[in-house]
Design a protein around this motif. Structure first.
Motif, PDB file in Angstrom:
ATOM      1  N   HIS A  61       0.843  -1.189   0.000  1.00  0.00           N
ATOM      2  CA  HIS A  61       0.000   0.000   0.000  1.00  0.00           C
ATOM      3  C   HIS A  61       0.887   1.251   0.000  1.00  0.00           C
ATOM      4  CE1 HIS A  61      -3.873  -2.104   1.596  1.00  0.00           C
ATOM      5  NE2 HIS A  61      -3.827  -2.079   0.283  1.00  0.00           N
ATOM      6  N   ASP A  63       0.797   4.127   1.356  1.00  0.00           N
ATOM      7  CA  ASP A  63       1.114   4.807   2.610  1.00  0.00           C
ATOM      8  C   ASP A  63       2.216   4.080   3.379  1.00  0.00           C
ATOM      9  OD1 ASP A  63      -0.859   2.796   2.982  1.00  0.00           O
ATOM     10  OD2 ASP A  63      -1.537   3.675   4.870  1.00  0.00           O
ATOM     11  N   HIS A 135      -4.288  -8.779   5.935  1.00  0.00           N
ATOM     12  CA  HIS A 135      -4.573  -7.426   5.484  1.00  0.00           C
ATOM     13  C   HIS A 135      -5.180  -7.523   4.096  1.00  0.00           C
ATOM     14  CE1 HIS A 135      -4.471  -3.154   5.742  1.00  0.00           C
ATOM     15  NE2 HIS A 135      -3.575  -2.975   4.789  1.00  0.00           N
ATOM     16  N   HIS A 136      -5.534  -6.392   3.493  1.00  0.00           N
ATOM     17  CA  HIS A 136      -6.145  -6.394   2.166  1.00  0.00           C
ATOM     18  C   HIS A 136      -5.193  -6.906   1.092  1.00  0.00           C
ATOM     19  CE1 HIS A 136      -9.591  -4.087   3.674  1.00  0.00           C
ATOM     20  NE2 HIS A 136      -8.724  -3.330   4.319  1.00  0.00           N
ATOM     21  N   ASN A 139       0.861  -8.919   3.624  1.00  0.00           N
ATOM     22  CA  ASN A 139       1.537  -8.058   4.590  1.00  0.00           C
ATOM     23  C   ASN A 139       2.464  -8.897   5.456  1.00  0.00           C
ATOM     24  OD1 ASN A 139       1.818  -5.557   6.386  1.00  0.00           O
ATOM     25  ND2 ASN A 139       1.033  -7.075   7.842  1.00  0.00           N
TER      26      ASN A 139
END
Length: 247
Positions: A61, A63, A135-136, A139
């Motif tokens: 991701h 971020d 997680h989506h 991870n």
């Protein structure tokens, strides 16, 4: 070992806070963990671009990895260029970031060392033990050990027994805490609350807890109070410039 928080804001940066970014230093080796949005300017307050020895990314991701792009640019276009930077990341996690400058000098600015969450490997003086946490996207939670000192970091995660394994007896648990005490149903498998983070820290016997990846605008004091329901050790929210010496 010394940890410096460069940012700890979830999802997007604010005027006061970068997204996830942490500088871990031991025996002169400088490891940048999760260079998320707006991390590079904060990093440059501590070390020049060429002074980073390796990067470790938990997941793909932006971020958590977007500022790898300007870091590599700064190294590639320096005079003279910095040596290739070792970038440890789950398979495919940083492909989109690296594609931004494909066909330029940045192509030779890094040495990508992909891994599968669950693998163990060394990064400079650190032994990195990883676990796949929910997680989506894939991870890697991580347990970093050097000279007997242990830092555990969850990346972004939902509830998992592997968190306790990673953080068992850790000197510091750096834990995802997007929400304060209640995680929305649709996000419950993929993210944690500060209250849950406190419970994991207590169960693992961690010496200290830092809450990170809070939703933008979350009052730090509320997150710290929620974590204290289950964990009685020192607890704080990740704030830019926070430096924690570890034994």
């Amino acid at each position: 070992m010394r940890l410096t928080v460069l940012g700890g804001c979830g999802a997007w940066p604010t005027a006061a806070q970068a997204c996830s970014g942490y500088l871990l230093v031991h025996a002169g080796f400088r490891l940048l963990i999760d260079p998320g949005f707006a991390v590079l300017p904060r990093l440059l307050g501590h070390v020049p671009p060429g002074g980073v020895d390796a990067v470790l990314v938990s997941h793909g991701h932006p971020d958590h990895c977007a500022d790898l792009a300007p870091l590599l640019r700064a190294r590639a276009y320096a005079d003279p260029p910095a040596p290739p930077l070792a970038v440890h990341a789950p398979h495919g996690a940083v492909d989109a970031v690296l594609a931004l400058d494909r066909g330029t000098a940045v192509d030779t600015a890094y040495d990508l060392r992909a891994f599968e969450p669950g693998e163990h490997f060394t990064v400079g003086p650190f032994l990195a033990e990883t676990r796949r946490l929910p997680h989506h996207v894939p991870n890697a939670g991580m347990r970093l050990t050097a000279s007997g000192t242990v830092l555990a970091y969850t990346g972004d995660t939902g509830p998992s027994p592997h968190i306790g394994e990673l953080a068992a007896g850790a000197d510091l648990l750096l834990c995802e805490a997007t929400f304060i005490d209640r995680v929305p149903v649709l996000e419950a498998p993929y993210l944690l609350s500060a209250e849950l983070a406190g419970r994991y820290a207590a169960q693992a016997g961690a010496a200290r807890l830092i809450l990170t990846h809070l939703w933008p605008g979350t009052p730090a004091i509320e997150a710290e109070r929620a974590a204290a329901k289950g964990f009685q050790g020192p607890t704080t929210v990740a704030r830019p410039g926070l430096t924690v010496p570890l034994p």
